[in-house]
Design an enzyme around this catalytic site. Sequence first.
Site, short mmCIF file in Angstrom:
data_model
loop_
_atom_site.label_atom_id
_atom_site.label_comp_id
_atom_site.label_asym_id
_atom_site.label_seq_id
_atom_site.Cartn_x
_atom_site.Cartn_y
_atom_site.Cartn_z
N TYR A 1 0.86 -1.19 0.00
CA TYR A 1 0.00 0.00 0.00
C TYR A 1 0.89 1.23 0.00
O TYR A 1 1.81 1.32 0.82
CB TYR A 1 -0.87 0.00 1.27
CG TYR A 1 -1.73 1.24 1.43
CD1 TYR A 1 -3.05 1.25 1.00
CD2 TYR A 1 -1.20 2.41 2.00
CE1 TYR A 1 -3.83 2.38 1.12
CE2 TYR A 1 -1.99 3.55 2.13
CZ TYR A 1 -3.30 3.53 1.69
OH TYR A 1 -4.07 4.64 1.81
N GLU B 1 -3.63 7.50 -3.92
CA GLU B 1 -3.43 6.19 -3.27
C GLU B 1 -3.27 5.09 -4.30
O GLU B 1 -4.01 5.03 -5.28
CB GLU B 1 -4.67 5.91 -2.41
CG GLU B 1 -4.65 4.57 -1.71
CD GLU B 1 -5.99 4.26 -1.05
OE1 GLU B 1 -6.15 4.53 0.15
OE2 GLU B 1 -6.90 3.75 -1.74
#
Length: 396
Positions: free
Chosen positions: A109, A197
Amino acid sequence: MKIHEYQSRDLLQKFGVPVPPAEVVDTPDQAAAAYTKLGSKLCVVKAQVHAGGRGKGGGVKLVRSADEARDAAKAILAKPLVTPQTGPEGVPVNKLLVAAGVDIEKEYYIAIAVDRGGGTPVLIASSEGGMDIEQVAHDTPDRILREPIDPVAGVHPYEARKVAFALGLQGKQIGQAVRIITSLVSLFLQTDASLAEINPLVVTPADDANPDGRLLAIDAKIDLDDNALFRHKDLQALHDPTEDDPDEVRAQEHGLSYISLDGNIGCLVNGAGLAMATMDIIKLHGGEPANFLDVGGSASEAAVTEAFRIILNDPKVEGVMVNIFGGIAKCDTIAAAIITAAKEVGFTVPLVVRLEGTNVEPARNLLEGAKGDLPTMQIGSDLTDAAKKMTAAIAA
Ligand code: GDP
Ligand code: MN
């Protein structure tokens, strides 16, 4: 402003982040054709909606033939997509992305967000990327790395390397990660994003050409700062009105700030601060606001009437509380709008009105004279009295 995954992937690519090729489609047959065109045995068919958690809701399907791509597309387009982020009614799916699939060794991530406390952008990274990142952040916050970013200088190579090492990346993966992090920070700063993101950022299995595997972004979510959009004509064009709440759009067109909430007490207030205070006091007395609605300082009778139409159109609303402090806005304007709305739409639910300030006397007289049209109306003598009357009327 939220944008779709396919638009976010385009931006990532433009800033130099490697992303598998993909096609945007809106029918099952187009999905089958896109599968063939991409020429990858494994492909992914993905719902394009402004909500995350699609994988958990059946909005991301791996396919291995054109027929499977068609069937997956048909299934996803057939009904609203319900994910942990949408609410039980789900969101309609109008567009799909068909992306070349990749084999995954591990999911990471990485994101840039705004750290309001620190007053800087912050790089957030984790070696536990994928669909359970929220759970990881909740249960094991130490697995989430945070590195503040200088908003002027951007990310320094040593900071990006530090994060790459901390993620446990090895060999050629380090250089790839540094380039991706640097690109993502540039994207964040140059587009005035509030969130950029990549989840997951994947490492592919090693092969002869890439003995340490390749790092690829296979999902992206970018939110842009509305207040900076005037500087980005090209990004404004990414707005998808079909994803907007129709009532919120209607309100915007009339200069009203309206946000739909989960409760059952519709609120009509002037001024954002007073609207917050009104919601607080409703909750203090055991009620739940159905919306935030600020009619603004200089609302016309037409705009306020529209505000009542929007509130009364909401099936959740079981009562309406009006709280106006007349400054520039005049109480009699609001009273006239209440009466117009009553004649047009009708208040079948309890209505509690608290007015104070400019022209309050003529306003009270107007309401007094229109009692026949407003059978459910009560007057609140002050904010507390109004909130008590409202919650009592709903409980009755
Ligand atoms: P989200 O659930 O809305 O965040 O959608 P994602 O695009 O992140 O997809 C969810 C999950 O599907 C990912 O975490 C992966 O595990 C899986 N997935 C997505 N694309 C691929 C792919 O190309 N190959 C493989 N093997 N899995 C994928
Ligand atoms: Mn994802």
